[in-house]
Design an enzyme around this catalytic site. Structure first.
Site, PDB file in Angstrom:
ATOM      1  N   ARG A   1       3.602  -7.449  13.086  1.00  0.00           N
ATOM      2  CA  ARG A   1       2.265  -7.112  13.599  1.00  0.00           C
ATOM      3  C   ARG A   1       1.426  -8.387  13.662  1.00  0.00           C
ATOM      4  O   ARG A   1       1.791  -9.380  13.054  1.00  0.00           O
ATOM      5  CB  ARG A   1       1.540  -6.148  12.651  1.00  0.00           C
TER       6      ARG A   1
ATOM      7  N   GLU B   1      -2.807  -3.398  12.597  1.00  0.00           N
ATOM      8  CA  GLU B   1      -1.992  -2.725  13.587  1.00  0.00           C
ATOM      9  C   GLU B   1      -2.559  -2.909  14.987  1.00  0.00           C
ATOM     10  O   GLU B   1      -3.758  -2.940  15.171  1.00  0.00           O
ATOM     11  CB  GLU B   1      -1.960  -1.238  13.238  1.00  0.00           C
TER      12      GLU B   1
ATOM     13  N   THR C   1       5.409   8.092  10.532  1.00  0.00           N
ATOM     14  CA  THR C   1       5.889   6.762  10.120  1.00  0.00           C
ATOM     15  C   THR C   1       5.594   6.494   8.642  1.00  0.00           C
ATOM     16  O   THR C   1       6.106   5.541   8.073  1.00  0.00           O
ATOM     17  CB  THR C   1       5.210   5.634  10.932  1.00  0.00           C
TER      18      THR C   1
ATOM     19  N   CYS D   1       0.898  10.772   9.585  1.00  0.00           N
ATOM     20  CA  CYS D   1       1.740  10.149  10.611  1.00  0.00           C
ATOM     21  C   CYS D   1       3.196  10.120  10.142  1.00  0.00           C
ATOM     22  O   CYS D   1       3.466   9.741   9.003  1.00  0.00           O
ATOM     23  CB  CYS D   1       1.244   8.725  10.876  1.00  0.00           C
TER      24      CYS D   1
ATOM     25  N   GLU E   1      -7.179   7.350   7.892  1.00  0.00           N
ATOM     26  CA  GLU E   1      -6.097   8.142   8.489  1.00  0.00           C
ATOM     27  C   GLU E   1      -5.547   9.173   7.492  1.00  0.00           C
ATOM     28  O   GLU E   1      -5.185  10.286   7.859  1.00  0.00           O
ATOM     29  CB  GLU E   1      -4.990   7.194   8.959  1.00  0.00           C
TER      30      GLU E   1
ATOM     31  N   ARG F   1      -5.559   5.737   0.902  1.00  0.00           N
ATOM     32  CA  ARG F   1      -4.675   4.598   1.106  1.00  0.00           C
ATOM     33  C   ARG F   1      -4.925   3.704  -0.100  1.00  0.00           C
ATOM     34  O   ARG F   1      -6.034   3.171  -0.251  1.00  0.00           O
ATOM     35  CB  ARG F   1      -5.037   3.834   2.385  1.00  0.00           C
TER      36      ARG F   1
ATOM     37  N   ARG G   1       0.836  -1.208   0.000  1.00  0.00           N
ATOM     38  CA  ARG G   1       0.000   0.000   0.000  1.00  0.00           C
ATOM     39  C   ARG G   1       0.867   1.252   0.000  1.00  0.00           C
ATOM     40  O   ARG G   1       2.032   1.210   0.384  1.00  0.00           O
ATOM     41  CB  ARG G   1      -0.945   0.009   1.190  1.00  0.00           C
TER      42      ARG G   1
ATOM     43  N   ARG H   1       4.120   0.483   2.373  1.00  0.00           N
ATOM     44  CA  ARG H   1       4.200  -0.632   3.323  1.00  0.00           C
ATOM     45  C   ARG H   1       3.889  -1.902   2.535  1.00  0.00           C
ATOM     46  O   ARG H   1       2.773  -2.089   2.052  1.00  0.00           O
ATOM     47  CB  ARG H   1       3.213  -0.477   4.479  1.00  0.00           C
TER      48      ARG H   1
HETATM   49  N1  ARG Z   1      -0.084   6.738  16.910  1.00  0.00           N
HETATM   50  C1  ARG Z   1      -0.009   5.313  16.955  1.00  0.00           C
HETATM   51  C2  ARG Z   1       1.122   4.901  17.871  1.00  0.00           C
HETATM   52  O1  ARG Z   1       1.947   5.735  18.171  1.00  0.00           O
HETATM   53  C3  ARG Z   1       0.166   4.696  15.581  1.00  0.00           C
HETATM   54  C4  ARG Z   1       1.479   4.951  14.906  1.00  0.00           C
HETATM   55  C5  ARG Z   1       1.719   4.344  13.546  1.00  0.00           C
HETATM   56  N2  ARG Z   1       0.558   3.857  12.897  1.00  0.00           N
HETATM   57  C6  ARG Z   1      -0.249   4.529  12.089  1.00  0.00           C
HETATM   58  N3  ARG Z   1      -1.332   3.937  11.663  1.00  0.00           N
HETATM   59  N4  ARG Z   1       0.029   5.730  11.708  1.00  0.00           N
HETATM   60  O2  ARG Z   1       1.199   3.765  18.284  1.00  0.00           O
END
Ligand code: ARG
Length: 371
Positions: free
Chosen positions: A323, A328, A287, A285, A239, A243, A140, A294
Site C-alpha cells: 500500500r 489504504e 478481508t 469486511c 469501519e 480497531r 492492529r 494486520r
Molecule cells: N471495499 C474496499 C475495496 O473493495 C476495501 C476493501 C478492504 N479494505 C477495508 N478497509 N476493509 O476496495
C-alpha cells in the site's frame, strides 16, 4: 406461527423476501457491473447463478444482497466490493462470501479458524536494528462488540452507547497503556487533520464505506484513544466497532506486538467480542476475518520499487500486501511503502506476525541485493 421481529426495522418482516424495489436496484446494478471493466472480486464471483440464488434472500436483521454489495456496485475500482451488512450475511450469502474469503486469505473454509494464539509476544526481534530502512512498525486487530449490530444496522443510539462503554474501559488502563479518549465530535478540524497526517487517525469520507452505509450519523460515536506516547491506539466506530493498534518508529516488531497483546488483553477484561468457529473474529469486511491481524511496516525500498512488476511478484510470494504510506488506496510518497501480511484467516495471531516478519526479512535482503 409468528414471525421473528426484524432487528433492523423492528417490524415483523422476519426472514421475508427482498422487496420489488430492492430487486429492481439489484438487477440494474448487476447489469452495469457485468458490463463494466471493474477488477473487483465481486464482479468475478457474483456469477449469474449466484446472483439468481441470492437476490431474494434477507437475513433476520433485514439485510439483503444489495446491502452487502452496494459498495462494489457503486465503486468499480473496489478490489473486493462486498461487506457483511450484519453477521448473518456471511452464512445467508455464503455462495458469494465463501469464494471471496477463500481466495483472499488463501484458505479452504472446510477447516475452522484456529483458536486465538498470540504465541510468545517477545518471539520477534528488530527487523532493522541499524534503523536505515524501516520508518515505523504497526500491528492492529479489529473487534466487534457483543450485543451490537454492524454499521449498516446500527442506530445513532448504538454509536453513542459504544463510545460511552469504551470510554469507561479506557479509563481503567494503566501504566504504558494509560491515555485519553478524543471524540471526533468535539475535536477541532486542525487537530483531526494533524492526527491523520501523522498516521494516527482514520481518514474521513471513505467512499467505499460510505456506499456500504457504514458512515451514518457521522461523527457520532467515532473517536480515537491514545496513550501518552501515541504507541497504543484504539479507533472507535470507524469501519469496525474497535480497531486496536500498537505502533512505534523503527523496526522493533517484538516491542510493538508485545504492547498490542497486553492492550487487547486489558480491553477484553471489560468487553466481550463476537467470534465464530468458522470465521474467527467477526468483522464488517471479509478481508479482516480470522485473527483480523494486520502487521505492517513503513519501509524505504526505492530500488525494488523501480521495477513494480518484480516488487509485486516478490510481495505476492511472501503473501504481503503493498500500500502507499498514507493508508489504504493511497499512493506511495517519498519512496515509502506500507507492507503488511495479507492473510488473516486460517492462521493464528502468531503465524500472521511470523508471515510478516519473514516476508519483510526477505524484502530487505532483496532491496540490499539490488544494484
Ligand atoms: N471495499 C474496499 C475495496 O473493495 C476495501 C476493501 C478492504 N479494505 C477495508 N478497509 N476493509 O476496495
Amino acid at each position: 406461527m409468528s414471525k421473528a421481529k426484524c432487528k433492523k426495522c423492528e417490524e415483523k418482516c422476519g426472514k421475508g423476501k427482498a422487496s420489488p424495489e430492492v430487486l429492481n436496484q439489484l438487477q440494474t446494478g448487476y447489469e452495469k457491473l457485468a458490463k463494466s471493466d471493474s477488477g473487483s472480486m465481486l464482479k468475478r464471483f457474483l456469477t449469474k447463478d449466484v446472483f439468481d440464488k441470492l437476490k431474494f434472500k434477507k437475513t433476520s436483521f433485514g439485510s439483503t444482497l444489495l446491502d452487502c454489495i452496494q459498495s462494489g456496485l457503486q465503486n468499480f475500482d473496489s478490489s473486493i466490493g462486498v461487506y457483511a451488512a450484519d453477521p448473518e450475511c456471511y452464512t445467508v450469502f455464503k455462495e458469494l462470501f465463501d469464494p471471496i474469503i477463500e481466495e483472499y486469505h488463501k484458505f479452504k473454509l472446510i477447516a475452522n479458524q484456529p483458536a486465538t494464539d498470540w504465541g510468545p509476544p517477545n518471539a520477534f526481534g528488530n527487523l532493522d536494528p541499524k534503523g536505515d530502512i524501516i520508518v515505523s512498525t504497526r500491528v492492529r486487530c479489529c473487534r466487534t462488540l457483543k450485543g451490537f449490530p454492524l454499521n449498516p444496522c446500527m442506530t445513532e443510539n448504538h454509536y453513542q452507547e459504544i463510545e460511552k462503554l469504551m470510554q469507561s474501559t479506557f479509563n481503567t488502563l494503566t501504566g504504558d497503556l494509560k491515555g485519553t479518549y478524543n471524540s471526533l465530535s468535539s475535536m477541532t478540524k486542525e487537530v483531526q487533520q494533524k492526527l491523520i497526517d501523522d498516521h494516527y487517525l482514520f481518514k474521513e469520507g471513505d467512499k467505499f464505506l460510505q456506499s456500504a452505509n457504514a458512515c451514518r450519523f457521522w461523527p457520532t460515536g467515532r473517536g480515537i484513544f491514545y496513550n501518552e506516547k501515541k504507541t497504543f491506539l484504539v479507533w472507535v466506530c470507524e469501519e469496525d466497532h474497535l480497531r486496536i493498534m500498537s505502533m512505534q518508529n523503527g523496526g522493533n516488531v517484538g516491542e510493538v506486538y508485545t504492547r498490542l497483546v497486553s492492550g487487547v488483553g486489558e480491553i477484553q477484561k471489560k468487553n466481550e467480542f463476537v467470534t465464530n468457529e468458522k470465521f474467527g473474529y467477526l468483522t464488517f469486511c471479509p478481508t479482516n476475518l480470522g485473527t483480523t491481524i494486520r502487521a505492517s511496516v513503513h519501509i524505504k525500498v526505492p530500488k525494488l520499487a523501480a521495477n513494480m512488476t518484480k516488487f509485486k511478484d516478490l510481495a505476492d510470494r511472501y503473501h504481503l500486501q503493498i500500500r502507499g504510506a498514507a493508508g489504504e488506496h493511497s499512493a506511495p510518497k517519498d519512496g515509502i511503502y506500507d507492507l503488511s501480511n495479507k492473510r488473516r484467516l486460517g492462521l493464528t495471531e502468531h503465524q500472521c506476525l511470523k508471515e510478516m516478519f519473514d516476508g519483510i526479512t526477505e524484502i530487505i535482503k532483496a532491496e540490499k541485493a539490488e544494484k
